[in-house]
Design a protein around this motif. Structure first.
Motif, PDB file in Angstrom:
ATOM      1  N   ARG A  17     -10.998   5.610  -6.535  1.00 52.81           N
ATOM      2  CA  ARG A  17      -9.687   6.204  -6.260  1.00 52.81           C
ATOM      3  C   ARG A  17      -9.513   6.286  -4.746  1.00 52.81           C
ATOM      4  O   ARG A  17     -10.477   6.564  -4.033  1.00 52.81           O
ATOM      5  CB  ARG A  17      -9.597   7.616  -6.837  1.00 52.81           C
ATOM      6  N   TRP A  18      -8.297   6.055  -4.311  1.00 52.74           N
ATOM      7  CA  TRP A  18      -7.983   6.240  -2.898  1.00 52.74           C
ATOM      8  C   TRP A  18      -6.892   7.278  -2.779  1.00 52.74           C
ATOM      9  O   TRP A  18      -5.878   7.229  -3.487  1.00 52.74           O
ATOM     10  CB  TRP A  18      -7.508   4.946  -2.263  1.00 52.74           C
ATOM     11  N   SER A  19      -7.091   8.213  -1.859  1.00 51.68           N
ATOM     12  CA  SER A  19      -6.050   9.195  -1.542  1.00 51.68           C
ATOM     13  C   SER A  19      -4.998   8.531  -0.661  1.00 51.68           C
ATOM     14  O   SER A  19      -5.227   7.455  -0.076  1.00 51.68           O
ATOM     15  CB  SER A  19      -6.670  10.379  -0.792  1.00 51.68           C
ATOM     16  N   ARG A  26      -6.493   7.931   2.704  1.00 48.54           N
ATOM     17  CA  ARG A  26      -7.359   6.747   2.769  1.00 48.54           C
ATOM     18  C   ARG A  26      -6.530   5.475   2.843  1.00 48.54           C
ATOM     19  O   ARG A  26      -6.856   4.551   3.586  1.00 48.54           O
ATOM     20  CB  ARG A  26      -8.291   6.719   1.546  1.00 48.54           C
ATOM     21  N   VAL A  27      -5.447   5.420   2.107  1.00 48.10           N
ATOM     22  CA  VAL A  27      -4.561   4.253   2.144  1.00 48.10           C
ATOM     23  C   VAL A  27      -3.941   4.111   3.534  1.00 48.10           C
ATOM     24  O   VAL A  27      -3.903   3.008   4.090  1.00 48.10           O
ATOM     25  CB  VAL A  27      -3.464   4.352   1.063  1.00 48.10           C
ATOM     26  N   PHE A  72     -12.731  -4.129  -5.312  1.00 47.03           N
ATOM     27  CA  PHE A  72     -12.722  -2.680  -5.473  1.00 47.03           C
ATOM     28  C   PHE A  72     -13.826  -2.266  -6.433  1.00 47.03           C
ATOM     29  O   PHE A  72     -14.032  -2.901  -7.463  1.00 47.03           O
ATOM     30  CB  PHE A  72     -11.386  -2.178  -6.045  1.00 47.03           C
ATOM     31  N   TRP A 104       0.823  -1.204   0.000  1.00 46.58           N
ATOM     32  CA  TRP A 104       0.000   0.000   0.000  1.00 46.58           C
ATOM     33  C   TRP A 104       0.862   1.261   0.000  1.00 46.58           C
ATOM     34  O   TRP A 104       0.495   2.270  -0.614  1.00 46.58           O
ATOM     35  CB  TRP A 104      -0.984  -0.005   1.160  1.00 46.58           C
ATOM     36  N   HIS A 114      -6.364   2.781   5.875  1.00 46.18           N
ATOM     37  CA  HIS A 114      -6.547   1.355   5.613  1.00 46.18           C
ATOM     38  C   HIS A 114      -5.425   0.542   6.267  1.00 46.18           C
ATOM     39  O   HIS A 114      -5.688  -0.520   6.849  1.00 46.18           O
ATOM     40  CB  HIS A 114      -6.597   1.099   4.103  1.00 46.18           C
ATOM     41  N   LEU A 153      -7.710   2.744  -8.063  1.00 44.27           N
ATOM     42  CA  LEU A 153      -7.432   1.381  -7.630  1.00 44.27           C
ATOM     43  C   LEU A 153      -7.420   0.457  -8.842  1.00 44.27           C
ATOM     44  O   LEU A 153      -8.171   0.674  -9.801  1.00 44.27           O
ATOM     45  CB  LEU A 153      -8.490   0.917  -6.629  1.00 44.27           C
ATOM     46  N   GLY A 201      -3.982  10.975  -4.897  1.00 44.92           N
ATOM     47  CA  GLY A 201      -4.472   9.608  -4.952  1.00 44.92           C
ATOM     48  C   GLY A 201      -4.285   8.983  -6.306  1.00 44.92           C
ATOM     49  O   GLY A 201      -3.799   9.604  -7.249  1.00 44.92           O
TER      50      GLY A 201
END
Length: 176
Positions: free
Chosen positions: A141-143, A146-147, A136, A65, A150, A130, A127
């Motif tokens: 999209r993950w910033s 957010r990652v 998913f 990640w 996670h 994904l 971001g």
């Protein structure tokens, strides 16, 4: 809350992220305290999970990640690749010759690199899309933020798993 490095002090959201990462990692590592390699590789519940395998898994997940934050979707294996699925499954097992000490050392190195990324990343809002995978939502999209959240959640969840496994091995608990 402020976190100080040899280069600068980190405050606000970044300090909060570093503190959350640190606490989750602490509980996972603490659960492994005093275990032999044999105990760390022991399956002690109905689950296939083992303390050493969980540390190995969390290390790989955090590394992957963190790479995603920097490189985007190309850092992630394809969701439909059987070899990637097998590698993921093997990531939960301590293989012959692997030691708990070596797994913990690798985990510490990955944690140091992730922490440095938290300190130095220009923008937590940056971001990437994904990669395609059944788990998913297409086009999601993950910033970086957010990652990192996670990674905290994944680590905390597996620290809880490890605690249950450890208690079944020798009665030791992380809390309580």
């Amino acid at each position: 809350m402020a976190t100080t490095t040899s280069e600068k002090t980190v405050t606000g959201e970044r300090a909060d992220l570093l503190e959350s990462l640190g606490k989750a990692r602490f509980f996972l590592r603490f659960t492994a305290r005093g275990l032999s390699d044999e105990q760390a590789a022991t399956r002690s519940t109905a689950s296939e999970l083992r303390v050493g395998g969980l540390i190995k898994h969390v290390t790989a997940v955090e590394r992957q990640w963190a790479r995603f934050i920097v490189e985007g979707g190309s850092a992630m294996p394809a969701g439909d690749d059987p070899a990637a699925y097998e590698a993921h499954a093997a990531g939960f097992r301590m293989e012959p010759g692997e030691t708990l000490a070596a797994l913990l050392e690798e985990y510490e190195e990955v944690a140091r690199r992730t922490d440095e990324l938290v300190r130095t990343l220009p923008d937590l809002d940056a971001g990437h899309e994904l990669p395609p995978a059944p788990w998913f939502e297409p086009g999601a999209r993950w910033s970086a933020r957010r990652v990192l959240q996670h990674i905290v959640a994944e680590t905390a969840q597996h620290a809880g798993h490890a605690d249950i496994i450890r208690e079944a091995i020798d009665g030791a608990k992380s809390m309580g």
